[in-house]
Design a protein around this motif. Structure first.
Motif, short mmCIF file in Angstrom:
data_model
loop_
_atom_site.label_atom_id
_atom_site.label_comp_id
_atom_site.label_asym_id
_atom_site.label_seq_id
_atom_site.Cartn_x
_atom_site.Cartn_y
_atom_site.Cartn_z
N SER A 129 -7.89 -1.60 -7.84
CA SER A 129 -9.25 -1.23 -7.42
C SER A 129 -9.60 -0.20 -8.72
O SER A 129 -11.04 -0.07 -8.67
CB SER A 129 -9.36 -0.60 -5.83
OG SER A 129 -8.41 0.37 -5.88
N SER A 148 -10.59 1.53 -2.23
CA SER A 148 -9.19 0.89 -1.95
C SER A 148 -9.13 0.74 -0.57
O SER A 148 -9.93 1.31 0.51
CB SER A 148 -8.29 1.98 -2.27
OG SER A 148 -8.29 1.87 -3.78
N THR A 165 -1.98 -1.62 2.37
CA THR A 165 -1.47 -2.51 1.38
C THR A 165 -0.02 -2.69 1.57
O THR A 165 0.49 -3.91 1.70
CB THR A 165 -1.76 -2.19 -0.03
OG1 THR A 165 -3.38 -2.02 -0.11
CG2 THR A 165 -1.87 -3.62 -1.05
N GLU A 179 -9.12 -3.85 1.98
CA GLU A 179 -10.13 -3.34 1.41
C GLU A 179 -11.74 -3.84 2.16
O GLU A 179 -12.67 -2.98 2.17
CB GLU A 179 -10.47 -3.82 -0.17
CG GLU A 179 -9.77 -3.04 -1.24
CD GLU A 179 -8.40 -3.12 -1.28
OE1 GLU A 179 -7.74 -3.95 -0.35
OE2 GLU A 179 -7.49 -2.16 -1.64
N ARG A 221 -1.42 -4.16 -8.06
CA ARG A 221 -1.31 -2.97 -7.40
C ARG A 221 -2.11 -1.93 -8.22
O ARG A 221 -1.95 -2.01 -9.34
CB ARG A 221 0.26 -2.38 -7.27
CG ARG A 221 1.16 -3.32 -6.21
CD ARG A 221 0.43 -3.67 -5.06
NE ARG A 221 -0.19 -2.54 -4.28
CZ ARG A 221 0.78 -1.84 -3.14
NH1 ARG A 221 1.96 -2.38 -2.97
NH2 ARG A 221 0.01 -0.88 -2.39
N GLY A 222 -2.81 -1.16 -7.55
CA GLY A 222 -3.47 -0.15 -8.22
C GLY A 222 -4.70 -0.74 -8.91
O GLY A 222 -5.66 -0.16 -9.48
N1 ASP Z 1 -4.96 -1.42 -2.06
C1 ASP Z 1 -4.48 -1.80 -3.35
C2 ASP Z 1 -3.04 -1.18 -3.47
O1 ASP Z 1 -2.46 -0.12 -2.93
C3 ASP Z 1 -5.39 -1.54 -4.66
C4 ASP Z 1 -5.70 -0.22 -4.89
O2 ASP Z 1 -5.49 0.71 -4.16
O3 ASP Z 1 -6.16 0.10 -6.03
O4 ASP Z 1 -2.42 -1.35 -4.79
#
Ligand code: ASP
Ligand code: MG
Length: 427
Positions: free
Chosen positions: A170, A58, A64, A91, A167-168
């Motif tokens: 990765s 990530s 982000t 990333e 979001r999330g």
């Molecule tokens: N960097 C992205 C986020 O903060 C993806 C991740 O962290 O999973 O949402």
């Protein structure tokens, strides 16, 4: 069977057999230069034990958000395509830095961003879905005993535009990579040491689960146990990828998210979840006629508002109350839409309540054991907590209560249904 699995699980990293692992490191795990170096050491140690590794990372913690803030300062409504070009850079920074750290340790690593791996997605900027992953590039690196370090969260669409997965996302990248390279396990390194029976900040007696089935995890994730992006669990379930959620700050085993086995049904209640992100809307005294529910819910569906629980009371003298919940962020929009149709359908009015909590108990054992719902209602009654709505599925019972009792409800339900041994039949 369960034990065999746990044993082989803890063998990873000890060199007893060669495995192909995907290791995903989240934002806090690569949040500083020191942390990135620590991750490089962990990856190097896994490789030194003889395993093949694909690393997915990530953006560094906070990055982000920082990028999204920049976009918000430039434009009130940032162009979605350009927004993805922007946020995907987080990333790219992480893969380059981690790869440099690995190279310094003498590990032949190579960074890959989405268009190099070829992570193909649809063209929905900001929440793209992965369509396919070409494992060839990663396999070439592995075949040369190198380590591919792949950027999570990003993809490319059919026109080679950069996309991101939400979001999330990765987590979902990592599980999808694991499916594509047919990895033995997908390790998700994060800042918590696993999935808990409930939120330990609310209930100190919460304990870490050794393992949890995909379906239970889906219920727990959607109910607010935000350890994994939900889509990653759907992916893991579809491709039967064993997922090991663990801390990058320790060597302790975490929680395995795995296919079901029959012994899992012995545990009646696996977890208690609490969701404070919904609001309740009631349409009062709706004439009891065919087509009315459709008139209320069709506009909401067209506006992509996800309605969660719905109850319609038994009709009395030809009228009925209809109550449902929506995400709090959609509450204002939903309320004004329902207020607009209420006069058209002859309803008396619309009421709404923002301060509700949805508290749920989840467990595979509920499939084969009756009485969990009754016990749950009994426990809540014992505390004088009023239940406003109830919904059930095969492996879950949810109730809506006043938000001010949410923490109390979680604690008493955890005590009665998990700590007091109800969930440990015989064993
Ligand atoms: N960097 C992205 C986020 O903060 C993806 C991740 O962290 O999973 O949402
Ligand atoms: Mg995450």
């Amino acid at each position: 069977m369960a034990h065999a699995m746990m044993r082989s699980a803890t063998n990873y990293g000890t060199g007893e057999h060669v495995a192909l692992l995907v290791q995903k490191y989240g934002g806090t795990s690569v949040g500083t230069i020191e942390r990135i170096k620590a991750v490089a050491h962990r990856v190097a140690a896994t490789r030194a034990a003889g395993h093949d590794v694909v690393v997915v990372v990530s953006a560094m913690a906070g990055e982000t958000n920082r990028l999204l803030d920049l976009a918000a300062k430039i434009s009130a409504q940032p162009n979605p395509r350009e927004s993805d070009v922007l946020v995907s850079t987080g990333e790219q920074v992480s893969v380059a830095l981690l790869t440099m750290a690995l190279l310094d340790l003498g590990v032949p690593a190579r960074s890959l961003v989405a268009h190099q791996v070829r992570v193909s997605t649809d063209g929905v900027f900001g929440k793209a879905r992965i369509k396919s992953i070409d494992a060839r590039r990663m396999r070439e690196v592995i075949a040369a005993r190198g380590i591919p370090v792949v950027a999570g969260f990003q993809g490319v669409d059919a026109d080679l535009n950069i996309t991101t997965l939400g979001r999330g996302g990765s987590d979902t990248s990592a599980v999808a990579m694991a499916a594509a390279v047919k990895a033995d396990v997908c390790e998700i390194y994060t800042d918590v040491d696993g999935v808990y029976t409930t939120d330990p900040r609310i209930c100190p007696a919460a304990r870490k689960l050794e393992r949890v089935s995909y379906d239970e995890m889906l219920e727990l994730a959607s109910l607010g146990a935000k350890v994994l992006q939900i889509r990653s669990v759907e992916f893991a379930k579809r491709y039967k990828v064993p997922v090991h959620v663990r801390s990058s700050f320790s060597d302790e085993p975490g929680t395995w998210v795995v296919p079901e086995d029959p012994s899992m049904e012995d545990v009646l209640v696996t977890g208690v979840a609490c969701d404070l992100n919904e609001a309740k809307i009631t349409v009062l005294r709706v004439p009891d006629r065919p087509g009315l529910a459709s008139q209320i819910f069709t506009p909401l569906a067209n506006a992509h508002i996800v309605v969660d629980m719905i109850i319609q009371n038994a009709s009395e003298e030809g009228f009925t109350d209809l109550t449902f919940t929506v995400p709090r962020t959609d509450h204002a929009k939903a309320l004004s839409m329902v207020q607009a149709v209420a006069p058209e359908i002859g309803a008396r009015g619309v009421a709404s309540d923002m301060s509700i909590a949805k508290v749920s108990v989840v467990g595979l054992g509920m499939r084969s054991h009756a009485g969990i719902a009754a016990r749950m209602f009994d426990v809540l009654a014992g505390e004088g907590i009023n239940i406003q709505m109830i919904s059930t599925s095969e492996i879950k019972v949810s109730v809506v209560i006043d938000a001010k009792y949410a923490e109390l409800a979680v604690r008493v339900l955890h005590k009665a249904l998990i700590e007091d041994g109800l969930s440990e039949t015989s064993a």
